[in-house]
Design an enzyme around this catalytic site. Structure first.
Site, mmCIF file in Angstrom:
data_model
loop_
_atom_site.group_PDB
_atom_site.id
_atom_site.type_symbol
_atom_site.label_atom_id
_atom_site.label_comp_id
_atom_site.label_asym_id
_atom_site.label_seq_id
_atom_site.Cartn_x
_atom_site.Cartn_y
_atom_site.Cartn_z
ATOM 1 N N GLU A 165 45.807 19.063 80.382
ATOM 2 C CA GLU A 165 46.814 18.317 81.164
ATOM 3 C C GLU A 165 47.613 17.417 80.246
ATOM 4 O O GLU A 165 47.092 16.945 79.252
ATOM 5 C CB GLU A 165 46.107 17.380 82.171
ATOM 6 C CG GLU A 165 45.194 18.074 83.121
ATOM 7 C CD GLU A 165 44.157 17.120 83.718
ATOM 8 O OE1 GLU A 165 44.334 15.887 83.641
ATOM 9 O OE2 GLU A 165 43.160 17.631 84.251
ATOM 10 N N CYS A 187 46.697 -20.372 51.642
ATOM 11 C CA CYS A 187 46.913 -20.002 53.033
ATOM 12 C C CYS A 187 48.227 -20.618 53.526
ATOM 13 O O CYS A 187 48.425 -21.827 53.399
ATOM 14 C CB CYS A 187 45.750 -20.500 53.877
ATOM 15 S SG CYS A 187 46.052 -20.348 55.643
ATOM 16 N N CYS A 199 41.482 -24.626 59.492
ATOM 17 C CA CYS A 199 42.771 -23.922 59.384
ATOM 18 C C CYS A 199 43.313 -23.682 60.792
ATOM 19 O O CYS A 199 42.695 -22.978 61.580
ATOM 20 C CB CYS A 199 42.564 -22.593 58.656
ATOM 21 S SG CYS A 199 44.021 -21.526 58.723
HETATM 22 S S1 IVH Z 1 41.220 11.527 82.142
HETATM 23 C C1 IVH Z 1 37.099 9.845 81.637
HETATM 24 N N1 IVH Z 1 43.579 12.592 82.267
HETATM 25 O O1 IVH Z 1 44.509 8.018 79.255
HETATM 26 C C2 IVH Z 1 38.449 10.354 81.457
HETATM 27 N N2 IVH Z 1 43.413 10.350 81.482
HETATM 28 O O2 IVH Z 1 42.685 6.903 77.019
HETATM 29 C C3 IVH Z 1 39.383 9.688 82.354
HETATM 30 N N3 IVH Z 1 45.557 9.306 80.953
HETATM 31 O O3 IVH Z 1 42.858 5.364 80.768
HETATM 32 C C4 IVH Z 1 40.760 9.855 81.967
HETATM 33 N N4 IVH Z 1 46.812 11.028 81.489
HETATM 34 O O4 IVH Z 1 45.129 6.009 81.683
HETATM 35 C C5 IVH Z 1 42.873 11.498 81.934
HETATM 36 N N5 IVH Z 1 45.605 13.667 82.469
HETATM 37 C C6 IVH Z 1 44.916 12.582 82.151
HETATM 38 C C7 IVH Z 1 45.524 11.393 81.687
HETATM 39 C C8 IVH Z 1 44.735 10.290 81.353
HETATM 40 C C9 IVH Z 1 46.800 9.777 81.054
HETATM 41 C C10 IVH Z 1 45.215 7.957 80.462
HETATM 42 C C11 IVH Z 1 44.365 7.142 81.371
HETATM 43 C C12 IVH Z 1 43.181 6.700 80.565
HETATM 44 C C13 IVH Z 1 43.658 6.924 79.187
HETATM 45 C C14 IVH Z 1 42.484 7.266 78.306
#
Ligand code: IVH
Length: 695
Positions: free
Chosen positions: A127, A420, A444
């Protein structure tokens, strides 16, 4: 209106109906006083309590939700602050792969864990990775009852009133007979809508957003949901949270089910028969990217079979069954206007290039990191140079290379400071290290301010409303010199409200946010201290191992000198190495740190993490695996044992509780027999652990 004291769970249907009617009238009245007449009669907190009570009653009696319910009504909830809510199932993040090779390595890792041959085809759901913000939607008996932002993954903000205004999010699920179904996905804004919004904002002198993601986040987190309602927010669903039951066995069937319930699924979602096939779909999505209406920053691969997902589980905060394959970083060329030195919370000096602003991947960049002293020297970076910079996802932009041929002789070399820039103390670079550090510690101002900022940051104490500017101002006025002072700010309430630009309501909100944090999870406290090398994951390890800050402190202090049992205990903790142990000792050994912590502990209470599956039959036991297991890999066996609270050791000793033997077990099995330990074969081990609840 007096808040009825009867718990929502005890209300009869008639009482609930009557109360919802009264609440609709009262909330509407106070809303008017607050918004239109600017003359509130009740405290924000009392108002919030009414809104909350209304939500809670609606959550229990979804069929009684009124047409004029305040939670539907735009403009209904000027809640002083969003209420924090725990996720029933944590919201994880994804680890990253940056090229085909790393994606293939992920595929192999999965197969090794599942004990599958590497050349067997394993199906993945593929996806686009939407660049928005994730949200968890909770449905009870088909009705939307809550929308909670990701937050730190464990606890997010209740934005239910706001998400009810998003038309892609169904208020009621079609054909779903589950008691509980939590649906997760991404809220985003299209590129065109973002541009139109910015034009409109500019015209009325409102806030202009840097990119569609910020615009989506800013639009969602409106105290007044009527503003959210005006913003064109969209939603793609892609994952599950808590589910009272499952009736699908693959991720692609789950996506179909979501469609049936009324959600929008990204049209590029595809089931690939193997990682090779998944990599082709990556190319398809990458090629479509410029034409897409919305921003994406990569592609997500998810093991399609849900039984495999379950077995794979998670490591730290990411699932083992999914990975994000990020698009290559975007690059641009611009000029260096100057080089500034920033001082971090551990005193590290970091050079930052001030740039002529340039757009990289839709974001205006005007600063980029130069990493350290040697980086500038090795690349011969000079002020005035034309340089190539790159920005990848959330990572800080960096200067990659200098366009030497564009030089005209006006460029000036940079002399790295050995004092610094904040406090004037010597900045020392130990032999063999890349980083120069200010020795000023808490004398600091830069280090102190950075430590305070870290202390209140989202993954630490998460005190909303205490931003960098406010910290600096309070520090300047001697009201904030150490973390404990934060919890004494309420003594200065009157003084604070008189400050320019603060106002009574924001001061009250801030003090309320601080009060809420007097009880804090131990792992957050440990992380908040800002000890070198101790991040969130290590904070949790230490919290689980020691169970209290006193125990951690006592052990670190007893470990001084290293030739003792406390030192052995520290480095015996899985994943704690000698260098981390030394940083822990150094931190607690410092008198100032010690006393500041004691004063903080007078103000707060740290709550130890819940014991991992304390009631499992192997909790607290030490297990050794030896020989070849046939039904799972060693990694899976180890992960499962740890999930059930067992410690997995590499060698057999008198302290071992169980020795699990597979085929061709050698000397360890013999030693176990000699010591008279409990020996289990693989089936017996599975029988023992299957009785236990899984995560
Ligand atoms: S799956 C446990 N599918 O990516 C897995 N996440 O770094 C759950 N995100 O916080 C996430 N598109 O905001 C998944 N097709 C997709 C996604 C997706 C965007 C984001 C999501 C998540 C972040 C992970």
């Amino acid at each position: 209106m007096a808040i009825l004291p009867k718990p929502v769970s005890d209300l009869t249907e008639d009482e609930a109906r009557a109360e919802l009617e009264q609440l609709a009238i009262d909330i509407h009245y106070h809303n008017q006083r607050y918004h239109s007449e600017d003359a509130p009669e009740i405290a924000d907190a009392d108002f919030d309590q009414m809104v909350r009570r209304n939500q809670d009653i609606e959550a229990r009696f979804p069929h009684l939700i009124r047409l004029d319910s305040p939670s539907h009504q735009v403009g209904a909830a000027p809640s002083a602050q969003f209420t924090k809510r725990r996720h029933q199932v944590p919201m994880l993040s994804l680890s990253n792969a940056f090229d085909d090779e790393e994606a293939t390595e992920f595929d192999h890792r999965v197969k090794r864990f599942l004990n599958l041959p590497l050349d067997k085809n394993l199906a993945y759901s593929v996806e686009p990775k939407i660049d928005g913000l994730s949200i968890s939607l909770r449905y009870e008996n088909q009705h939307l009852v809550a929308g909670i932002t990701r937050g730190d993954g464990v606890e997010g903000e209740d934005v239910t009133a706001n998400i009810r205004t998003i038309s892609d999010i169904p208020q009621r699920l079609r054909d779903c007979d589950l008691e509980v179904a939590e649906v997760r996905g991404e809220i985003f804004m299209t590129k065109a809508d973002f541009q139109a919004l910015n034009i409109a904002q500019e015209e009325k002198g409102g806030k202009v957003f840097a990119n569609p993601r910020n615009a989506a986040a800013g639009s969602l987190r409106q105290k007044d949901a009527s503003i959210t309602a005006e913003r064109p927010l969209r939603f793609f669903a892609y994952a599950a949270g808590e589910m009272s039951a499952w009736n699908v066995s693959s991720h692609h069937d789950y996506l179909d089910q979501l469609k049936g319930w009324g959600f929008v699924i990204n049209p590029y979602s595809h089931t690939a028969s193997s990682m090779g096939d998944a990599l082709l779909q990556y190319q398809v999505i990458a090629a479509a990217r410029p034409e897409l209406e919305y921003d994406i920053d990569g592609v997500v691969y998810k093991v399609d079979r849900l039984d495999y997902q379950n077995r794979l589980g998670q490591v730290s905060r990411s699932p083992r069954w999914a990975i994000a394959h990020k698009f290559p970083a975007e690059k641009a060329e611009t000029r260096i206007l100057g080089i500034d030195i920033q001082v971090g919370r551990t005193g590290a000096l970091t050079p930052v290039a001030r740039l002529a602003p340039v757009t990289v991947g839709g974001v205006v960049v005007s600063n980029a990191t130069l990493h350290n002293e040697d980086y500038i020297k090795d690349k011969d970076i000079r002020v005035g140079d034309l340089v190539q910079i790159q920005r990848a996802g959330d990572v800080i932009p960096q200067v990659l290379s200098v366009n030497i041929s564009a030089r005209d002789g006006q460029e000036t070399g940079f002399i790295y400071p050995d004092l610094c820039p904040s406090c004037g103390s010597p900045a020392i670079r130990p032999e063999g290290e890349a980083v120069r550090r200010c020795v000023g510690q808490l004398s600091c101002p830069a280090q102190l301010l950075e430590r305070l900022k870290h202390f209140v940051s989202r993954d630490a104490f998460d005190i909303e409303g205490l931003g960098a500017k406010m910290i600096a101002e309070l520090h300047h006025d001697n009201l904030l010199k150490e973390p404990a002072d934060i919890f004494r700010l309420s003594e200065h309430q009157a003084d604070l409200s008189k400050r320019a630009g603060w106002g009574e309501i924001s001061v009250n909100n801030l003090l309320a946010a601080i009060e809420q944090r007097r009880e804090i999870p131990l792992e957050r406290l440990i992380y908040a201290l800002g000890i070198r090398q101790i991040g969130q994951a290590t904070g949790l390890l230490l919290a689980r191992h020691f169970g209290s800050i006193d125990q951690l402190m006592a052990t670190a202090e007893a470990a001084i000198g290293e030739d003792n049992a406390a030192w052995e205990e520290l480095i015996g903790i899985d994943q704690i190495g000698e260098s981390m142990a030394r940083d822990l000792i150094r931190f607690f050994q410092d008198d100032h740190n010690h006393l500041a912590l004691m004063r903080l502990l007078d103000q707060i209470t740290a709550i130890p993490p819940e014991a991992v599956a304390a009631n499992s039959p192997v909790a607290g036991k030490t297990v050794v695996f030896t020989g070849t297991l046939s039904q799972m890999s060693r990694a899976e066996a180890k992960a499962k044992a740890e999930l059930l609270g067992a410690k997995v050791a590499g060698s057999v000793s008198a302290k071992t509780d169980y020795v699990v033997i597979g085929a061709d077990a050698g000397s360890k099995a013999r030693k176990a027999a000699e010591l008279g330990l409990m020996i289990l074969d693989e089936d017996a081990w599975i029988a023992l652990t299957q009785t236990a609840p899984s995560a």
